[in-house]
Design a protein around this motif. Structure first.
Motif, PDB file in Angstrom:
ATOM      1  N   GLU A  74       0.764  -1.374   0.083  1.00  0.00           N
ATOM      2  CA  GLU A  74      -0.164   0.048  -0.047  1.00  0.00           C
ATOM      3  C   GLU A  74       0.851   1.234  -0.222  1.00  0.00           C
ATOM      4  OE1 GLU A  74      -2.106  -3.170   2.344  1.00  0.00           O
ATOM      5  OE2 GLU A  74      -0.245  -2.697   2.153  1.00  0.00           O
ATOM      6  N   HIS A  75       2.078   1.022   0.262  1.00  0.00           N
ATOM      7  CA  HIS A  75       2.941   2.389   0.498  1.00  0.00           C
ATOM      8  C   HIS A  75       3.157   2.705  -1.074  1.00  0.00           C
ATOM      9  CE1 HIS A  75       6.060   4.961   2.383  1.00  0.00           C
ATOM     10  NE2 HIS A  75       6.938   4.572   1.287  1.00  0.00           N
ATOM     11  N   VAL A  76       3.634   4.097  -1.245  1.00  0.00           N
ATOM     12  CA  VAL A  76       4.095   4.828  -2.435  1.00  0.00           C
ATOM     13  C   VAL A  76       5.308   5.111  -2.320  1.00  0.00           C
ATOM     14  CG1 VAL A  76       3.656   6.698  -3.946  1.00  0.00           C
ATOM     15  CG2 VAL A  76       1.560   5.526  -3.016  1.00  0.00           C
ATOM     16  N   SER A  77       6.095   4.396  -3.025  1.00  0.00           N
ATOM     17  CA  SER A  77       7.657   4.698  -2.937  1.00  0.00           C
ATOM     18  C   SER A  77       7.955   5.826  -3.846  1.00  0.00           C
ATOM     19  CB  SER A  77       8.555   3.339  -3.181  1.00  0.00           C
ATOM     20  OG  SER A  77       9.744   3.603  -3.628  1.00  0.00           O
ATOM     21  N   THR A  78       9.171   6.555  -3.322  1.00  0.00           N
ATOM     22  CA  THR A  78       9.434   7.710  -3.894  1.00  0.00           C
ATOM     23  C   THR A  78      11.242   7.539  -4.077  1.00  0.00           C
ATOM     24  OG1 THR A  78      10.023   9.126  -2.061  1.00  0.00           O
ATOM     25  CG2 THR A  78       7.679   9.403  -3.086  1.00  0.00           C
ATOM     26  N   LEU A 236      -5.471  -7.120  -0.968  1.00  0.00           N
ATOM     27  CA  LEU A 236      -5.077  -5.472  -1.252  1.00  0.00           C
ATOM     28  C   LEU A 236      -5.890  -4.741  -2.041  1.00  0.00           C
ATOM     29  CD1 LEU A 236      -1.321  -6.795  -2.190  1.00  0.00           C
ATOM     30  CD2 LEU A 236      -2.363  -5.297  -0.217  1.00  0.00           C
ATOM     31  N   PRO A 237      -5.773  -3.536  -1.975  1.00  0.00           N
ATOM     32  CA  PRO A 237      -6.522  -2.479  -2.609  1.00  0.00           C
ATOM     33  C   PRO A 237      -5.981  -2.652  -4.188  1.00  0.00           C
ATOM     34  CG  PRO A 237      -5.603  -1.287  -0.505  1.00  0.00           C
ATOM     35  CD  PRO A 237      -4.987  -2.788  -0.600  1.00  0.00           C
ATOM     36  N   ALA A 238      -6.833  -2.583  -5.093  1.00  0.00           N
ATOM     37  CA  ALA A 238      -6.672  -2.867  -6.497  1.00  0.00           C
ATOM     38  C   ALA A 238      -5.620  -1.636  -7.023  1.00  0.00           C
ATOM     39  CB  ALA A 238      -7.919  -2.884  -7.371  1.00  0.00           C
ATOM     40  N   ASP A 239      -5.844  -0.446  -6.274  1.00  0.00           N
ATOM     41  CA  ASP A 239      -4.875   0.509  -6.892  1.00  0.00           C
ATOM     42  C   ASP A 239      -3.682   0.564  -6.114  1.00  0.00           C
ATOM     43  OD1 ASP A 239      -5.776   1.356  -4.394  1.00  0.00           O
ATOM     44  OD2 ASP A 239      -6.272   3.359  -4.963  1.00  0.00           O
ATOM     45  N   SER A 240      -3.233  -0.654  -5.444  1.00  0.00           N
ATOM     46  CA  SER A 240      -1.805  -0.487  -4.753  1.00  0.00           C
ATOM     47  C   SER A 240      -0.825  -0.471  -5.967  1.00  0.00           C
ATOM     48  CB  SER A 240      -1.540  -1.923  -4.190  1.00  0.00           C
ATOM     49  OG  SER A 240      -2.638  -1.846  -2.899  1.00  0.00           O
ATOM     50  N   LYS A 241       0.130   0.324  -5.840  1.00  0.00           N
ATOM     51  CA  LYS A 241       1.349   0.641  -6.837  1.00  0.00           C
ATOM     52  C   LYS A 241       1.638  -0.621  -7.371  1.00  0.00           C
ATOM     53  CE  LYS A 241       4.249   3.062  -9.309  1.00  0.00           C
ATOM     54  NZ  LYS A 241       3.747   3.743 -10.280  1.00  0.00           N
ATOM     55  N   PRO A 242       2.297  -1.762  -6.496  1.00  0.00           N
ATOM     56  CA  PRO A 242       2.553  -2.892  -7.462  1.00  0.00           C
ATOM     57  C   PRO A 242       1.851  -3.628  -8.313  1.00  0.00           C
ATOM     58  CG  PRO A 242       3.338  -2.973  -5.015  1.00  0.00           C
ATOM     59  CD  PRO A 242       2.120  -1.757  -5.156  1.00  0.00           C
ATOM     60  N   ILE A 246       4.821  -4.499 -14.563  1.00  0.00           N
ATOM     61  CA  ILE A 246       4.697  -5.319 -15.555  1.00  0.00           C
ATOM     62  C   ILE A 246       4.578  -6.855 -15.220  1.00  0.00           C
ATOM     63  CG2 ILE A 246       5.862  -6.250 -17.529  1.00  0.00           C
ATOM     64  CD1 ILE A 246       7.421  -3.786 -17.899  1.00  0.00           C
ATOM     65  N   GLY A 247       3.526  -7.533 -15.609  1.00  0.00           N
ATOM     66  CA  GLY A 247       3.093  -8.681 -15.305  1.00  0.00           C
ATOM     67  C   GLY A 247       2.022  -8.922 -14.445  1.00  0.00           C
ATOM     68  N   TYR A 248       1.976  -8.064 -13.260  1.00  0.00           N
ATOM     69  CA  TYR A 248       1.252  -8.206 -12.364  1.00  0.00           C
ATOM     70  C   TYR A 248      -0.160  -7.787 -12.846  1.00  0.00           C
ATOM     71  CZ  TYR A 248       4.572  -9.533  -9.173  1.00  0.00           C
ATOM     72  OH  TYR A 248       5.788 -10.264  -8.448  1.00  0.00           O
ATOM     73  N   ARG A 249      -0.110  -6.584 -13.722  1.00  0.00           N
ATOM     74  CA  ARG A 249      -1.366  -6.061 -13.975  1.00  0.00           C
ATOM     75  C   ARG A 249      -1.921  -7.045 -15.039  1.00  0.00           C
ATOM     76  NH1 ARG A 249       2.194  -1.634 -16.289  1.00  0.00           N
ATOM     77  NH2 ARG A 249       2.820  -2.283 -18.326  1.00  0.00           N
ATOM     78  N   GLU A 250      -1.021  -7.468 -16.102  1.00  0.00           N
ATOM     79  CA  GLU A 250      -1.736  -8.400 -17.126  1.00  0.00           C
ATOM     80  C   GLU A 250      -2.173  -9.978 -16.475  1.00  0.00           C
ATOM     81  OE1 GLU A 250       1.321  -5.729 -18.820  1.00  0.00           O
ATOM     82  OE2 GLU A 250       1.375  -7.029 -17.157  1.00  0.00           O
ATOM     83  N   LEU A 251      -1.411 -10.337 -15.462  1.00  0.00           N
ATOM     84  CA  LEU A 251      -1.840 -11.517 -14.816  1.00  0.00           C
ATOM     85  C   LEU A 251      -3.086 -11.506 -13.962  1.00  0.00           C
ATOM     86  CD1 LEU A 251       1.345 -13.410 -13.634  1.00  0.00           C
ATOM     87  CD2 LEU A 251      -0.188 -13.971 -15.707  1.00  0.00           C
ATOM     88  N   LEU A 255      -6.487 -13.098 -14.033  1.00  0.00           N
ATOM     89  CA  LEU A 255      -7.405 -13.685 -13.074  1.00  0.00           C
ATOM     90  C   LEU A 255      -9.064 -13.230 -12.992  1.00  0.00           C
ATOM     91  CD1 LEU A 255      -4.690 -13.901 -10.572  1.00  0.00           C
ATOM     92  CD2 LEU A 255      -5.811 -15.725 -11.666  1.00  0.00           C
ATOM     93  N   GLU A 256      -9.157 -12.087 -13.540  1.00  0.00           N
ATOM     94  CA  GLU A 256     -10.510 -11.172 -13.495  1.00  0.00           C
ATOM     95  C   GLU A 256     -11.302 -11.537 -14.518  1.00  0.00           C
ATOM     96  OE1 GLU A 256      -9.315  -7.413 -12.973  1.00  0.00           O
ATOM     97  OE2 GLU A 256      -9.084  -7.459 -10.637  1.00  0.00           O
TER      98      GLU A 256
END
Length: 322
Positions: A74-78, A236-242, A246-251, A255-256
């Motif tokens: 959930e953290h946003v890295s900078t 995990l919230p759907a808008d979590s940065k990770p 690449i790959g996580y959004r496609e997989l 799944l959806e």
């Protein structure tokens, strides 16, 4: 810092994804009495392991690795946070006379570490709410179009789907009254006490693309899809940065039920190839890089890099390292 500290080396390995940076870093750390520091925005996050190519325990060969698994998803890295964390690790390695070896996947983070960051305006929640409302009303490409008007150079660097970066870039432009690229070029405090020895890996493009395909397949064999399934199921919230990686959004899309697996895999491979090209474009602009035309896990490349690094250290009479 003292004169001794001003002569402290650090090795920074740059190159595209799948070029073997991690393997080369471990080899150099073993050979020169060093420890590895990840310089990658994706590897900072816990539980996102396979798709971010974190080296497995066996691949680390008992060499300490730093700046992996720092944040919850959930953290946003900078880049500024990364610089602070990396400087703490560098100071620790300096005290223990260990050579820092950075594996650099995120060029902005290396630049932030070495060159410093300019003072930027604080977040404006009011402005962010207005941008979000405008984006909903005017369509998903509105923010990218707006940034192109405010700062074309920044718009070329930020993907049209990266909502978070677009909002921050627009916010800085509006609040600072100037382009974000101008803001970032002013008022920086460079890293003191360390001199980087920059190594670049540039494998033949065709061979790199083949390896990208093999690595995606290997990641899936290791359970990447199941990793994503568990992350989604964990709430995990759907808008979590990770989930944007690449790959996580496609997989996740697979799944959806929005795409089949073969299409998702093809999209991952294509996105990874494009990312590798962007990385090379960025790193080619990095000053002082000694480039090697091969992969970091190749014994010949490793030997040549080791000779180069040792010669560099000896030329500057650096002591305290093998």
């Amino acid at each position: 810092m003292s004169t001794q500290q001003a002569e402290t080396p650090m090795v920074a390995i740059v190159g595209p994804t799948a070029s073997g940076k991690s393997a080369l870093a471990v080899f150099l750390a073993e050979s020169l009495g060093g420890e590895v520091i990840a310089c990658d925005s994706t590897q900072l996050y816990r539980r996102f392991d396979i798709g971010t190519a974190k080296p497995e325990k066996s691949e680390r060969r008992n060499i300490p690795h730093h700046l992996l698994d720092i944040y919850e998803p959930e953290h946003v890295s900078t880049a500024g946070e990364y610089r602070r964390l990396a400087m703490e690790v560098l100071e620790d390695l300096l005290r223990r006379q260990r050579l820092p070896v950075l594996t650099v996947g995120t060029g902005l983070y290396l630049r932030a570490l070495l060159e410093g960051l300019a003072e930027t305006p604080l977040r404006s929640e009011e402005l962010r709410k207005r941008l979000a409302a405008d984006s909903r009303k005017k369509g998903p490409d509105y923010l990218h179009r707006l940034l192109r008007r405010l700062d074309p150079e920044a718009a070329r660097r930020i993907a049209s789907r990266d909502h978070q970066k677009l909002v921050r870039a627009i916010e800085i432009c509006i609040l600072a009254g100037k382009r974000i690229t101008e803001v970032h070029r002013s008022g920086r405090a460079p890293l003191e006490g360390f001199r980087p020895v920059k190594i670049g890996l540039n494998p033949p493009r065709g061979e790199l693309y083949k390896r990208i395909g093999w690595r995606v397949a290997a990641m899936l064999d290791r359970g990447w899809l199941e990793e994503v399934r568990q992350l989604v199921a964990s709430g995990l919230p759907a808008d979590s940065k990770p989930f944007e990686f690449i790959g996580y959004r496609e997989l996740r899309s697979h799944l959806e039920g929005r795409t089949d697996l073969s299409a998702a895999v093809a999209a991952i491979e294509q996105a990874t190839r494009r990312y590798a090209k962007r990385q090379l474009t960025w790193f080619r602009k990095e000053a002082g890089v000694a480039w090697f035309e091969g992969f970091g896990d190749n014994a010949s490349i490793q030997g040549n890099v080791l000779v180069h690094v040792r010669e560099d250290l000896q030329e500057r009479s650096w002591a305290g390292f093998r």
